[in-house]
Structure formats: C-alpha cells, structure tokens
Design a protein around this motif. Structure first.
Motif, PDB file in Angstrom:
ATOM      1  N   PHE A   1       3.621   5.688  -8.736  1.00  0.00           N
ATOM      2  CA  PHE A   1       2.362   6.366  -8.410  1.00  0.00           C
ATOM      3  C   PHE A   1       2.235   6.597  -6.907  1.00  0.00           C
ATOM      4  O   PHE A   1       1.725   7.626  -6.472  1.00  0.00           O
ATOM      5  CB  PHE A   1       1.172   5.550  -8.921  1.00  0.00           C
ATOM      6  CG  PHE A   1       1.053   5.523 -10.428  1.00  0.00           C
ATOM      7  CD1 PHE A   1       1.801   6.367 -11.231  1.00  0.00           C
ATOM      8  CD2 PHE A   1       0.176   4.649 -11.051  1.00  0.00           C
ATOM      9  CE1 PHE A   1       1.687   6.360 -12.604  1.00  0.00           C
ATOM     10  CE2 PHE A   1       0.038   4.629 -12.425  1.00  0.00           C
ATOM     11  CZ  PHE A   1       0.800   5.483 -13.210  1.00  0.00           C
ATOM     12  N   GLU A   2       2.684   5.630  -6.094  1.00  0.00           N
ATOM     13  CA  GLU A   2       2.662   5.816  -4.643  1.00  0.00           C
ATOM     14  C   GLU A   2       3.546   6.993  -4.238  1.00  0.00           C
ATOM     15  O   GLU A   2       3.163   7.809  -3.399  1.00  0.00           O
ATOM     16  CB  GLU A   2       3.137   4.538  -3.940  1.00  0.00           C
ATOM     17  CG  GLU A   2       2.141   3.398  -3.968  1.00  0.00           C
ATOM     18  CD  GLU A   2       2.668   2.178  -3.236  1.00  0.00           C
ATOM     19  OE1 GLU A   2       3.894   1.937  -3.316  1.00  0.00           O
ATOM     20  OE2 GLU A   2       1.876   1.476  -2.595  1.00  0.00           O
TER      21      GLU A   2
ATOM     22  N   ILE B   1      -4.299   3.573  -6.277  1.00  0.00           N
ATOM     23  CA  ILE B   1      -3.904   4.711  -5.462  1.00  0.00           C
ATOM     24  C   ILE B   1      -5.126   5.446  -4.913  1.00  0.00           C
ATOM     25  O   ILE B   1      -5.229   5.699  -3.702  1.00  0.00           O
ATOM     26  CB  ILE B   1      -3.029   5.675  -6.280  1.00  0.00           C
ATOM     27  CG1 ILE B   1      -1.749   4.973  -6.760  1.00  0.00           C
ATOM     28  CG2 ILE B   1      -2.696   6.921  -5.464  1.00  0.00           C
ATOM     29  CD1 ILE B   1      -0.870   4.466  -5.662  1.00  0.00           C
ATOM     30  N   VAL B   2      -6.064   5.797  -5.777  1.00  0.00           N
ATOM     31  CA  VAL B   2      -7.225   6.599  -5.363  1.00  0.00           C
ATOM     32  C   VAL B   2      -8.064   5.840  -4.342  1.00  0.00           C
ATOM     33  O   VAL B   2      -8.565   6.418  -3.375  1.00  0.00           O
ATOM     34  CB  VAL B   2      -8.078   6.994  -6.581  1.00  0.00           C
ATOM     35  CG1 VAL B   2      -9.331   7.745  -6.147  1.00  0.00           C
ATOM     36  CG2 VAL B   2      -7.261   7.859  -7.544  1.00  0.00           C
ATOM     37  N   GLN B   3      -8.210   4.554  -4.510  1.00  0.00           N
ATOM     38  CA  GLN B   3      -9.042   3.760  -3.618  1.00  0.00           C
ATOM     39  C   GLN B   3      -8.369   3.450  -2.281  1.00  0.00           C
ATOM     40  O   GLN B   3      -8.956   2.788  -1.437  1.00  0.00           O
ATOM     41  CB  GLN B   3      -9.468   2.469  -4.333  1.00  0.00           C
ATOM     42  CG  GLN B   3     -10.399   2.743  -5.498  1.00  0.00           C
ATOM     43  CD  GLN B   3     -10.734   1.528  -6.336  1.00  0.00           C
ATOM     44  OE1 GLN B   3     -11.410   1.645  -7.354  1.00  0.00           O
ATOM     45  NE2 GLN B   3     -10.283   0.337  -5.954  1.00  0.00           N
ATOM     46  N   ARG B   4      -7.164   3.960  -2.090  1.00  0.00           N
ATOM     47  CA  ARG B   4      -6.482   3.879  -0.796  1.00  0.00           C
ATOM     48  C   ARG B   4      -6.264   5.276  -0.208  1.00  0.00           C
ATOM     49  O   ARG B   4      -5.413   5.449   0.663  1.00  0.00           O
ATOM     50  CB  ARG B   4      -5.156   3.133  -0.946  1.00  0.00           C
ATOM     51  CG  ARG B   4      -5.331   1.640  -1.210  1.00  0.00           C
ATOM     52  CD  ARG B   4      -4.003   0.982  -1.577  1.00  0.00           C
ATOM     53  NE  ARG B   4      -4.187  -0.445  -1.810  1.00  0.00           N
ATOM     54  CZ  ARG B   4      -3.754  -1.427  -1.012  1.00  0.00           C
ATOM     55  NH1 ARG B   4      -3.094  -1.122   0.096  1.00  0.00           N
ATOM     56  NH2 ARG B   4      -3.957  -2.688  -1.306  1.00  0.00           N
TER      57      ARG B   4
ATOM     58  N   PRO C   1      -6.737   2.944   5.222  1.00  0.00           N
ATOM     59  CA  PRO C   1      -6.956   2.277   3.931  1.00  0.00           C
ATOM     60  C   PRO C   1      -6.315   0.910   3.798  1.00  0.00           C
ATOM     61  O   PRO C   1      -6.740   0.110   2.965  1.00  0.00           O
ATOM     62  CB  PRO C   1      -6.344   3.263   2.928  1.00  0.00           C
ATOM     63  CG  PRO C   1      -5.384   4.083   3.715  1.00  0.00           C
ATOM     64  CD  PRO C   1      -5.972   4.193   5.083  1.00  0.00           C
ATOM     65  N   GLU C   2      -5.297   0.609   4.639  1.00  0.00           N
ATOM     66  CA  GLU C   2      -4.640  -0.696   4.542  1.00  0.00           C
ATOM     67  C   GLU C   2      -5.433  -1.799   5.237  1.00  0.00           C
ATOM     68  O   GLU C   2      -5.095  -2.977   5.103  1.00  0.00           O
ATOM     69  CB  GLU C   2      -3.235  -0.619   5.154  1.00  0.00           C
ATOM     70  CG  GLU C   2      -2.353   0.465   4.551  1.00  0.00           C
ATOM     71  CD  GLU C   2      -2.158   0.288   3.061  1.00  0.00           C
ATOM     72  OE1 GLU C   2      -2.013  -0.872   2.622  1.00  0.00           O
ATOM     73  OE2 GLU C   2      -2.145   1.291   2.335  1.00  0.00           O
ATOM     74  N   ARG C   3      -6.463  -1.423   5.979  1.00  0.00           N
ATOM     75  CA  ARG C   3      -7.283  -2.424   6.680  1.00  0.00           C
ATOM     76  C   ARG C   3      -8.392  -2.931   5.772  1.00  0.00           C
ATOM     77  O   ARG C   3      -8.997  -2.177   5.001  1.00  0.00           O
ATOM     78  CB  ARG C   3      -7.896  -1.834   7.949  1.00  0.00           C
ATOM     79  CG  ARG C   3      -6.907  -1.606   9.072  1.00  0.00           C
ATOM     80  CD  ARG C   3      -7.644  -1.193  10.336  1.00  0.00           C
ATOM     81  NE  ARG C   3      -8.651  -2.179  10.733  1.00  0.00           N
ATOM     82  CZ  ARG C   3      -9.603  -1.970  11.633  1.00  0.00           C
ATOM     83  NH1 ARG C   3      -9.673  -0.787  12.232  1.00  0.00           N
ATOM     84  NH2 ARG C   3     -10.466  -2.906  11.943  1.00  0.00           N
ATOM     85  N   PHE C   4      -8.684  -4.218   5.896  1.00  0.00           N
ATOM     86  CA  PHE C   4      -9.776  -4.846   5.153  1.00  0.00           C
ATOM     87  C   PHE C   4     -11.058  -4.683   5.960  1.00  0.00           C
ATOM     88  O   PHE C   4     -11.236  -5.311   7.011  1.00  0.00           O
ATOM     89  CB  PHE C   4      -9.451  -6.329   4.943  1.00  0.00           C
ATOM     90  CG  PHE C   4     -10.522  -7.099   4.217  1.00  0.00           C
ATOM     91  CD1 PHE C   4     -10.769  -6.879   2.878  1.00  0.00           C
ATOM     92  CD2 PHE C   4     -11.275  -8.057   4.890  1.00  0.00           C
ATOM     93  CE1 PHE C   4     -11.758  -7.599   2.205  1.00  0.00           C
ATOM     94  CE2 PHE C   4     -12.257  -8.784   4.226  1.00  0.00           C
ATOM     95  CZ  PHE C   4     -12.501  -8.559   2.882  1.00  0.00           C
TER      96      PHE C   4
ATOM     97  N   GLY D   1       0.813  -1.198   0.000  1.00  0.00           N
ATOM     98  CA  GLY D   1       0.000   0.000   0.000  1.00  0.00           C
ATOM     99  C   GLY D   1       0.838   1.235   0.000  1.00  0.00           C
ATOM    100  O   GLY D   1       2.051   1.204  -0.221  1.00  0.00           O
ATOM    101  N   LEU D   2       0.215   2.351   0.271  1.00  0.00           N
ATOM    102  CA  LEU D   2       0.915   3.616   0.292  1.00  0.00           C
ATOM    103  C   LEU D   2       1.972   3.618   1.391  1.00  0.00           C
ATOM    104  O   LEU D   2       1.734   3.182   2.503  1.00  0.00           O
ATOM    105  CB  LEU D   2      -0.077   4.757   0.535  1.00  0.00           C
ATOM    106  CG  LEU D   2      -1.161   4.931  -0.523  1.00  0.00           C
ATOM    107  CD1 LEU D   2      -2.127   6.011  -0.077  1.00  0.00           C
ATOM    108  CD2 LEU D   2      -0.552   5.308  -1.856  1.00  0.00           C
TER     109      LEU D   2
END
Length: 478
Positions: free
Chosen positions: A53-54, A383-386, A394-397, A2-3
């Motif tokens: 992108f990150e 990227i946008v969806q995180r 955002p890293e959590r499910f 993730g980011l």
C-alpha cells in the motif's frame, strides 16, 4: 515506520486524475503486471500488505492492480472513501478477505452482510448504549489501578504484552462478568493460535473447501476452533440456563447477559432473539474487537510517549491538574482534552484497524473511475492518515493535530480509525472510554522510558500489532 521517503507526492493531485480505460470501465493507473509477478520486489511481502500500500501511494488518488483474475483498487482520497462507505454503500459488500474471517467469527458484526448484519446490529446496539457502557468505567479504573501497583520501577518488560493482559481482564469483566478464569485464558490462547494462521487462511485458494483436509495447518485450525467453540458455547449455555430459570437473573450487567436478553422488535424483527450459534459468533467478534483493538492502541501510545518526552510531560501535567491525585472517573473525561489528543494521534499513526475492504456488487462509478462488478476495493487507515495534505510531517507525533480547529479543517475520511458509514464500529465509545481511563490511571503513577536498541516492526494482521513487542522501563512519579 511510515511512507517511504523515496515515494514522490501523489500523481494527479492537481489537474485531471489519470484513468486507464478498459472497455466501458475506467480504472486508476497502477501495476502493469499481475501482483504475483512482483514477488521479488522489496515491497512484496504477503505478511505485511502495508508495504504494498505504501508503494502504491506513488500513483496518487487511487491505484489498480490484479491478483490472478481479480481486479483490485486501492483508494487513498477521503472523498472516494466516503462514496464507498456512505454515498454508494449499497453497491458494495464485504470483501473476500473479510468473508474468509467467517471461518473464525461466523456471522458476527464484522463478517455478516445485508439484513443479517443490520439485524445483528439492532440486537447488539442496546448493549453499547451510553448508560450501559458508563457502568463499566469504575471497573476499568479498578483493574488499571491494580495493574499499576504490580509494576516495579526500573524493571524492563514488554508493555504490549502487559496491555494485552490488562485488556483481557477488562473484557472478561465487561463481556462475561467474571475474572480471568481458565476459560477466558483458553479463549485467548485459541484466538492467538488462529490469528497466527490468519494469512494462511486468507491466502490459501478455496480455504473454505479445504477445512476438512489433512493439511497440517488446517488440522491445527480445526483443533483450535473446536476448543474455542466448546469454551464459548459452555459459557453461553450457562447464561441461557440462568436466564431461563425463575430464580436466576437474566442480566448480570455484562454484555453477554444483554445479548442473551436482547430482542429485535423493529418492523419485521418479530421479537427475534439470537440463537446459541449467533450468540457465539457475536461473543467471539466482541472479544476480538474489544480486546485486541484497545490493547494495541495503548501499546502504540506508550511507544510514542516514550519517544516524545515533551508530550509525555504535558500529559502528566494535565492528569495532575484534572485529578489532583485521585483516581479518574467517567466525569473527568471531557476535561482530559490533551489525553484525548494523544490517543487520537497515536491511532492516526498506528491505527489498530489498519485497512478496510469491500467488493463491488454491481457496476459503479467512484470519482472519475468506473468499476465493474467483482472488483475488490481497499483503503488503509495507516496510509490515508499519513497523507501530508491533511497531516503535514506525518511521521511526527503531534497531538495538537486534534484540536477542534485542526479537526474542522480536514475532510471526513482523512481520519477514520473506527471505520465509517453503516458498519462503523459499534463499540467506538466503549473503546475510547477504556483507552482513556486506562492510560490516565497508569500514567498518573508512572512515566515510561523505552529500552534502547530495540527494533519496532509492524505486524498487520486483523489488527495492527507491534511485531516484537515494545520493551520499556517505568519510572515512578511519586
């Protein structure tokens, strides 16, 4: 994945958005040097553009960089993405990377532009009518039920490879009305060869002009493409012969039959039918989109369920409550609400279509920026969806992000796994149906456990794959 935690919140989220003036044009801030000069940085990896992108997220709403003489802008804000895809779509065409995909897919729905794309979409649309795709539900469940009977408790295997195998059976049945024959295996094998050459074809300058060169990879590509075309053309010729025969049926109930019989009867269409070449391009496009996308979505979903046992238990509870032990049907889908949230959250974190691009056809303003003709623009679903503005932690499910209330509180292009605008994926409803019914059928019988010690890595090609697969063990729920 993730980011990076070292990347600060976006510059310019409050107050004025910074711009870089270049004559009468206004570009967002970004890299000072030409991108190739950063080749020794940890985020520069031609095999994984997501790292770039990150890194560029640190510039906020949008970022600018140059590749040789080409201007490139990465948009991260849903409002700007909406302008590109909907409000000012006429100012944009397919980007050069996607144009390179024509080497493989010809003038299919992914690669074609303008009137060619609109006509192809009109002709293909009936094949994806709701009534049409609903007829495939039983076949999908039947295939998934056969696969789950072949699994053995406690045996370690790669669930990503297994989902590819299952999806290949579905696409063979729904696209070609056949089993997984040697011809279907040949299509899959040659597509995989070409996919392995994807970055070479995209990165090589003037690749279109070098197709007939003696370069080893070009020879490899030509051989794979020739074999691929021969197999697909043979299947199309057979179907066309049946359609032209008085005793043959023009429609077998599969997507290929529908495309063979389809006509463009809209104003100016003149009842046009797809030529053999156009049919081949559309078949290859539908094969890739229908096969890779769903298989990867399911692979990532199994990974996330294995990492989040509470969510997996809730999924099983819903399946048991809705189905009561019987196999699922299409009519069950509206009641499988948590299942839909699980798949939605999976495609938020690991979207099979991980980035989109366009080329500016004439000077245009997007938000505070003024872009000149020829500028390449990108936006990445990954990227946008995180973005923590729309998806905290955002890293959590967290499937609960996709309750109706939660969805209503986000802008339109904060979540767009199937794209948007006039080029939104024509097979979206089919993909949702296939993914839902497959997951439910398999999870009804099995619980997934991840094999310890494995390293999960991204492989962003045309679709987002788990690079080394996902090793699992299945535990029976009987």
């Amino acid at each position: 994945m993730g980011l990076s935690e070292s990347i600060p919140r976006a510059v310019g989220e409050q107050g004025e958005t910074p711009v870089v003036r270049r004559g009468r044009y206004r570009y967002p801030p970004g890299l000072r040097m030409n991108l190739p000069f950063y080749r020794f940085h940890r985020w520069f990896d031609p095999q994984n553009p997501i790292l770039l992108f990150e890194y560029l997220r640190r510039y906020g709403r949008a970022a600018h960089y140059r590749i040789l003489w080409n201007d490139v802008v990465l948009f991260n804000d849903p409002a700007d993405i909406g302008e590109v895809l909907i409000d000012k779509a006429a100012f944009f065409g397919k980007d050069r990377t996607q144009k390179r995909m024509k080497i493989l897919l010809g003038e299919g729905l992914i690669t074609s532009d303008g009137e060619t794309h609109r006509r192809g979409r009109r002709i293909a649309a009936p094949a994806f009518h709701r009534r049409r795709i609903e007829g495939y539900a039983g076949q999908i469940v039947s295939i998934a039920a056969e696969v789950r009977e072949q699994w053995q408790a406690g045996v370690e295997f790669d669930i990503a490879a297994e989902m590819m195998r299952l999806a290949l059976q579905v696409v063979a049945r729904t696209l070609f009305d056949t089993e997984v024959t040697p011809e279907i295996h040949a299509i899959n094998d040659e597509v995989n060869v070409i996919m392995d050459l994807y970055y070479f074809l995209v990165a090589l300058p003037r690749a279109e002009l070098l197709l007939n060169s003696p370069l080893p990879k070009m020879r490899q590509f030509r051989a794979a493409k020739k074999r691929l075309d021969e197999v697909v053309d043979g299947m199309i010729r057979s179907r066309l012969a049946e359609a032209g025969s008085r005793s043959g049926s023009a429609d077998h109930g599969d997507l290929l039959s529908m495309l063979v019989a389809a006509r463009d009867d809209e104003a100016g269409g003149s009842g046009h039918r797809l030529t053999s070449e156009e049919l081949r391009d559309q078949v290859l496009t539908l094969f890739l989109a229908g096969f890779e996308t769903v298989a990867n979505a399911l692979s990532w979903t199994w990974l996330l369920l294995g990492q989040n046992p509470d969510a997996q238990a809730r999924l099983h509870a819903e399946i048991d409550a809705v189905l009561g032990g019987r196999l699922p049907t299409l009519e069950d889908m509206p009641r499988l609400e948590y299942t839909a949230m699980v798949l939605s959250e999976s495609m938020r974190m690991y979207p099979p279509a991980w980035a989109m691009g366009r080329e500016v056809l004439e000077d245009v303003s997007i938000g505070p920026y003024r872009l000149r003709k020829g500028t390449m623009v990108f936006f990445s679903q990954y990227i946008v969806q995180r973005d923590p503005r729309w998806f905290p932690e955002p890293e959590r499910f967290r499937p609960e992000r996709f309750t109706p209330y939660a969805k209503a509180g986000r802008p339109r292009f904060a979540y767009f796994p199937f794209g948007g605008g006039g080029r939104q994926c024509i097979g979206e409803s089919f993909a949702w149906m296939e993914a839902t019914l497959t997951l439910v059928t398999l999870a009804q019988r099995w619980r997934v456990e991840l094999v310890e010690g494995q390293k999960i890595e991204l492989q962003p090609k045309i679709t987002l794959r788990p690079k080394n697969g996902v090793m699992v063990r299945m535990v029976g729920r009987d």
